[in-house]
Scaffold this active site. Structure first.
Site, PDB file in Angstrom:
ATOM      1  N   ASP A   1       0.826  -1.211   0.000  1.00 18.56           N
ATOM      2  CA  ASP A   1       0.000   0.000   0.000  1.00 18.56           C
ATOM      3  C   ASP A   1       0.861   1.263   0.000  1.00 18.56           C
ATOM      4  O   ASP A   1       2.021   1.252   0.416  1.00 18.56           O
ATOM      5  CB  ASP A   1      -0.889   0.033   1.248  1.00 18.56           C
ATOM      6  CG  ASP A   1      -2.049  -0.946   1.173  1.00 18.56           C
ATOM      7  OD1 ASP A   1      -2.054  -1.797   0.269  1.00 18.56           O
ATOM      8  OD2 ASP A   1      -2.934  -0.865   2.044  1.00 18.56           O
TER       9      ASP A   1
ATOM     10  N   HIS B   1       3.985  -2.340   2.981  1.00 20.06           N
ATOM     11  CA  HIS B   1       4.009  -0.978   2.430  1.00 20.06           C
ATOM     12  C   HIS B   1       5.314  -0.738   1.673  1.00 20.06           C
ATOM     13  O   HIS B   1       6.395  -0.998   2.204  1.00 20.06           O
ATOM     14  CB  HIS B   1       3.860   0.041   3.560  1.00 20.06           C
ATOM     15  CG  HIS B   1       2.546  -0.059   4.278  1.00 20.06           C
ATOM     16  ND1 HIS B   1       2.293  -1.020   5.226  1.00 20.06           N
ATOM     17  CD2 HIS B   1       1.405   0.666   4.147  1.00 20.06           C
ATOM     18  CE1 HIS B   1       1.054  -0.882   5.666  1.00 20.06           C
ATOM     19  NE2 HIS B   1       0.488   0.131   5.027  1.00 20.06           N
TER      20      HIS B   1
HETATM   21 ZN   LIG Z   1      -2.390   3.037   3.276  1.00 22.99          ZN
END
Ligand SMILES: [Zn+2]
Length: 240
Positions: free
Chosen positions: A53, A199
């Site tokens: 993400d 991430h």
């Molecule tokens: Zn996020």
């Protein structure tokens, strides 16, 4: 029919209507994950979906992409429209390397703080930017923080997107995360059928957190493979 059976039956798309705009918007994610396994990214038993993400990030994303290339692994990158606009070459490399693009929104804003109109703009502008830069039409949507309002489900559904959260994470956004803590935290929950959240950007995380993620990846991928699991993107995860 009790509440859990009801939620299973209606599915994610209809969940929007089930919850309705008028309610205080929280879709009680713990309950949603339990009652709607597809929303939690539960897929094929022999497969683990790898998702990243908050990118694209000008340094973090290429570092992650290099490692995935070494391991011949592809994943799903839930990108932000504003990041795609700032780093279009990196977004194009994600696609050129064979990875899947998902939508994370325009800004990294909590959907509970956004009006339905702002959510609509976020989803549509994000999709438009991804299409303009990469030519891709995402299939999956993950709201920032994994916090979904009824309105965000409705906007995703209207845009033809399938909302997907995760059932295993590395807590790699934390300042005190280490490569080993990320591996251990993921492996504590991940199993066949899991969707893993990591991430590739620190735009909503501790500074340089992607370095910890990148350092954890080789060990994590080796461990998942040692369990006989295939690691890949959500498009191969067998979600309906
Ligand atoms: Zn996020």
């Amino acid at each position: 029919m009790d509440a859990s059976a009801g939620l299973k039956a209606v599915g994610v798309a209809a969940l929007s209507a089930y919850v309705g705009y008028a309610l205080p918007s929280v879709t009680a994610l713990a309950a949603v994950r339990r009652f709607t396994p597809h929303l939690a990214g539960r897929g094929r038993a022999d497969h683990v979906a790898l998702t990243f993400d908050d990118g694209p990030h000008p340094v973090g994303t290429p570092a992650i992409l290099d490692i995935l290339h070494q391991f011949r692994v592809t994943g799903t990158f839930f990108v932000l429209g504003e990041q795609v606009a700032q780093h279009p070459d990196v977004a194009r490399r994600i696609v050129a390397d064979g990875h899947e693009i998902g939508l994370h929104g325009w800004h990294h804003h909590n959907s509970l703080t956004m009006t339905p109109m702002a959510l609509r703009r976020s989803v549509r502008a994000g999709l438009a930017e991804i299409a303009a830069v990469t030519g891709m039409e995402p299939r999956f949507y993950r709201p920032p923080y994994g916090i979904a309002s009824a309105a965000s489900f409705i906007e995703a559904h209207r845009a033809g997107l399938v909302p997907v959260l995760w059932d295993a994470w590395g807590k790699d956004w934390r300042a005190d995360a280490t490569p080993q803590s990320v591996v251990d935290t993921v492996c504590r929950n991940a199993c066949g059928g899991s969707t893993i959240l990591l991430h590739d950007s620190d735009c909503a995380s501790a500074l340089d957190s992607w370095r910890t993620t990148a350092a954890a990846l080789p060990t994590l991928l080796t461990e998942l493979r040692s369990q006989g699991l295939t690691v890949g993107p959500l498009r191969d995860h067998g979600l309906r």
